[in-house]
Design an enzyme around this catalytic site. Structure first.
Site, PDB file in Angstrom:
ATOM      1  N   LEU A 349      -0.827 -10.927  -0.901  1.00 49.85           N
ATOM      2  CA  LEU A 349      -0.801  -9.468  -0.864  1.00 49.85           C
ATOM      3  C   LEU A 349      -0.299  -9.004   0.499  1.00 49.85           C
ATOM      4  O   LEU A 349      -0.346  -9.742   1.486  1.00 49.85           O
ATOM      5  CB  LEU A 349      -2.180  -8.883  -1.146  1.00 49.85           C
ATOM      6  CG  LEU A 349      -3.231  -9.088  -0.047  1.00 49.85           C
ATOM      7  CD1 LEU A 349      -3.637  -7.743   0.537  1.00 49.85           C
ATOM      8  CD2 LEU A 349      -4.428  -9.839  -0.566  1.00 49.85           C
ATOM      9  N   CYS A 350       0.209  -7.793   0.512  1.00 51.65           N
ATOM     10  CA  CYS A 350       0.532  -7.083   1.754  1.00 51.65           C
ATOM     11  C   CYS A 350       0.097  -5.639   1.542  1.00 51.65           C
ATOM     12  O   CYS A 350      -0.756  -5.376   0.681  1.00 51.65           O
ATOM     13  CB  CYS A 350       2.013  -7.214   2.128  1.00 51.65           C
ATOM     14  SG  CYS A 350       3.160  -6.644   0.852  1.00 51.65           S
ATOM     15  N   GLU A 351       0.665  -4.710   2.275  1.00 52.93           N
ATOM     16  CA  GLU A 351       0.190  -3.329   2.135  1.00 52.93           C
ATOM     17  C   GLU A 351       0.478  -2.788   0.743  1.00 52.93           C
ATOM     18  O   GLU A 351      -0.394  -2.183   0.108  1.00 52.93           O
ATOM     19  CB  GLU A 351       0.827  -2.444   3.204  1.00 52.93           C
ATOM     20  CG  GLU A 351       0.310  -1.017   3.174  1.00 52.93           C
ATOM     21  CD  GLU A 351       0.886  -0.165   4.287  1.00 52.93           C
ATOM     22  OE1 GLU A 351       0.486   1.017   4.387  1.00 52.93           O
ATOM     23  OE2 GLU A 351       1.739  -0.661   5.040  1.00 52.93           O
ATOM     24  N   SER A 353       2.425  -4.871  -1.532  1.00 53.88           N
ATOM     25  CA  SER A 353       2.867  -6.043  -2.315  1.00 53.88           C
ATOM     26  C   SER A 353       4.282  -5.842  -2.840  1.00 53.88           C
ATOM     27  O   SER A 353       4.592  -6.172  -3.991  1.00 53.88           O
ATOM     28  CB  SER A 353       1.901  -6.326  -3.474  1.00 53.88           C
ATOM     29  OG  SER A 353       0.659  -6.777  -2.980  1.00 53.88           O
ATOM     30  N   TYR A 389      -2.983  -3.951  -0.776  1.00 52.73           N
ATOM     31  CA  TYR A 389      -4.280  -3.518  -0.243  1.00 52.73           C
ATOM     32  C   TYR A 389      -4.486  -2.019  -0.435  1.00 52.73           C
ATOM     33  O   TYR A 389      -5.627  -1.559  -0.566  1.00 52.73           O
ATOM     34  CB  TYR A 389      -4.364  -3.883   1.241  1.00 52.73           C
ATOM     35  CG  TYR A 389      -5.692  -3.569   1.866  1.00 52.73           C
ATOM     36  CD1 TYR A 389      -6.796  -4.387   1.650  1.00 52.73           C
ATOM     37  CD2 TYR A 389      -5.857  -2.429   2.665  1.00 52.73           C
ATOM     38  CE1 TYR A 389      -8.029  -4.098   2.215  1.00 52.73           C
ATOM     39  CE2 TYR A 389      -7.094  -2.133   3.232  1.00 52.73           C
ATOM     40  CZ  TYR A 389      -8.167  -2.976   3.002  1.00 52.73           C
ATOM     41  OH  TYR A 389      -9.402  -2.686   3.564  1.00 52.73           O
TER      42      TYR A 389
END
Length: 447
Positions: A349-351, A353, A389
């Site tokens: 995941l990232c901020e 995705s 996230y």
């Protein structure tokens, strides 16, 4: 034995039958004699039977009457009809069965009408077969049954209402005498059971008629059935590979990376079709232990920059934002499940995705492929948290530590953002350069 001259047979037959015939129908004899006179006077016959019938049709229309010297109506009362051809005047004089029920003073204009009529109509009678009446009757029934579906019939075949039996004798006969409307008018007037005659177009030849079905609807339906059967036979031959590829692609969406098992987590559609996405609800269920019976170990990889991770992250997540760190963590000593029936999964995941998380996921898969023989993998089951996230935090704040959210473009971390971006670009450039060198070395090596 008489010594006198013996008259010819034709004269004797005429002498014997003439008195009885004149006593019955004197005026009819006068009409026949007038016709015989036209035979002797006229010497230039029409060039073709088609021209004769054309003249006969015009004479019939102008006179307003219909000649009644072509069909034997003596058996009509019993429901039968004699189809014997009447081709000569001698036959008419011998049987004398054609009786006229109309006015006796009705005359036809034109002396050559009877000659044309006698040369045109017998052609139709000679071409008839014993089942001609039944054939015409079947065509009439077929016309009544298909009258409600006229829009389905080909308009180019409307001129063909009835087709004569296709016997060898019929195919050799010229098409001219059958095209005149005189025969149909005469049969209808006399009440003959043969009430339908062929109306062939001048542009259609008899050879072409052999290739036309008796019923246009039957022809079209048969062609459609044949085409459908041929298509059903051709599809497995032509599209078998395409169908198999579709099935493999649709099935591969549910399989893990080494195609050995089905994905243990429910997937959802995402931005990148080649990657498998899971929802925040699935991640929450994973954290609560609902999949521990089938999953031995799972890793949540947070690919954001360190200041974002420290600003708030999912419980138990690892912060690996560079590909080098990722490869060293998972590939230096691959994690193998102790129970072969259970699995090891990784969630990225990232901020949002959108870019960093999918890029890290692909990087690990490419390196894993390079270290193994296809399709074997160390980590065949990789997932992306859909929405990143930002979507997970509002719904499951209690599963975050700390319970806060720091965006990448936060104004308090602009300098850190530039620093981490420069480092990531340098690492990306170095990775691309190493990949190009590897391709050159592979191409230069002897096969």
């Amino acid at each position: 034995m008489s010594t006198g001259p013996i008259p010819p047979a034709s004269e004797e037959g005429s002498f014997v039958s003439a008195p009885s015939f004149r006593s019955k129908q004197r005026k009819i004899l006068h009409l026949l004699l007038e016709r015989n006179t036209s035979f002797t006077i006229r010497s230039d016959f029409p060039e073709s039977p088609k021209d004769k019938l054309h003249d006969s049709a015009n004479l019939s229309i102008l006179s307003g009457g219909t000649p009644k010297c072509c069909l034997d109506l003596s058996n009509l009362s019993s429901g039968e009809m004699s189809a014997s051809p009447l081709t000569t005047s001698a036959d008419l004089e011998d049987n004398g069965s054609l009786d006229s029920s109309g006015p006796l003073d009705r005359q036809l204009t034109g002396k050559d009408f009877h000659q044309d009529l006698m040369k045109g109509i017998p052609v139709q009678l000679l071409c008839s077969t014993p089942n001609a009446m039944n054939h015409g009757h079947r065509k009439k029934i077929a016309k009544r049954s298909t009258s409600a579906h006229k829009e389905n019939i080909n308009t180019s075949l409307k001129a063909l209402e009835w087709e004569a039996p296709r016997t060898p004798r019929f195919r050799k006969m010229p098409g001219g005498p059958l095209t005149s409307p005189l025969c149909e008018l005469e049969m209808k007037h006399l009440g003959s059971p043969i009430t339908t005659v062929p109306k062939l177009s001048q542009n259609v030849k008899l050879e072409d008629q052999e290739r036309i079905s008796e019923d246009p609807m039957e022809c079209s339906l048969g062609d459609q059935d044949a085409k459908g059967l041929s298509l059903r036979k051709m599809v497995p031959l032509c599209d078998m590979n395409a169908i198999q590829m579709e099935e493999e692609e649709s099935g591969s969406e549910l399989l893990i990376g080494d195609f050995s098992k089905v994905c243990v987590l429910p997937t959802v559609p995402g931005k990148h079709p080649d990657l498998k996405y899971i929802s925040p609800d699935t991640v929450a269920a994973l954290l609560s232990g609902k999949f521990q019976s089938v999953i031995e170990r799972f890793y949540i990889i947070d690919c954001r920059y360190p200041y974002e991770y420290l600003g708030g992250h999912i419980l138990g997540a690892l912060n690996l934002h560079s590909q080098k760190e990722l490869h060293e963590f998972f590939l230096r000593k691959p994690v193998v499940p102790l129970d072969i029936q259970k699995r090891v999964i990784i969630v990225f995941l990232c901020e949002f995705s959108s870019e960093r998380g999918p890029r890290m996921c692909r990087s690990l898969r490419e390196k894993d492929r390079a270290l193994n023989q296809y399709p074997a993998l160390y980590y065949p089951e990789l997932y992306i948290l859909k929405g990143g996230y930002r979507d997970f935090f509002p719904e499951y704040m209690e599963l975050c530590d700390p319970q806060s959210y720091c965006p990448m473009l936060h104004q308090d971390h602009q300098a850190e953002l530039l620093s981490w971006r420069s480092q990531s670009k340098a690492q990306e450039g170095e990775r691309q350069l190493q990949g190009q060198i590897a391709l050159l070395v592979k191409g230069a090596s002897p096969q």
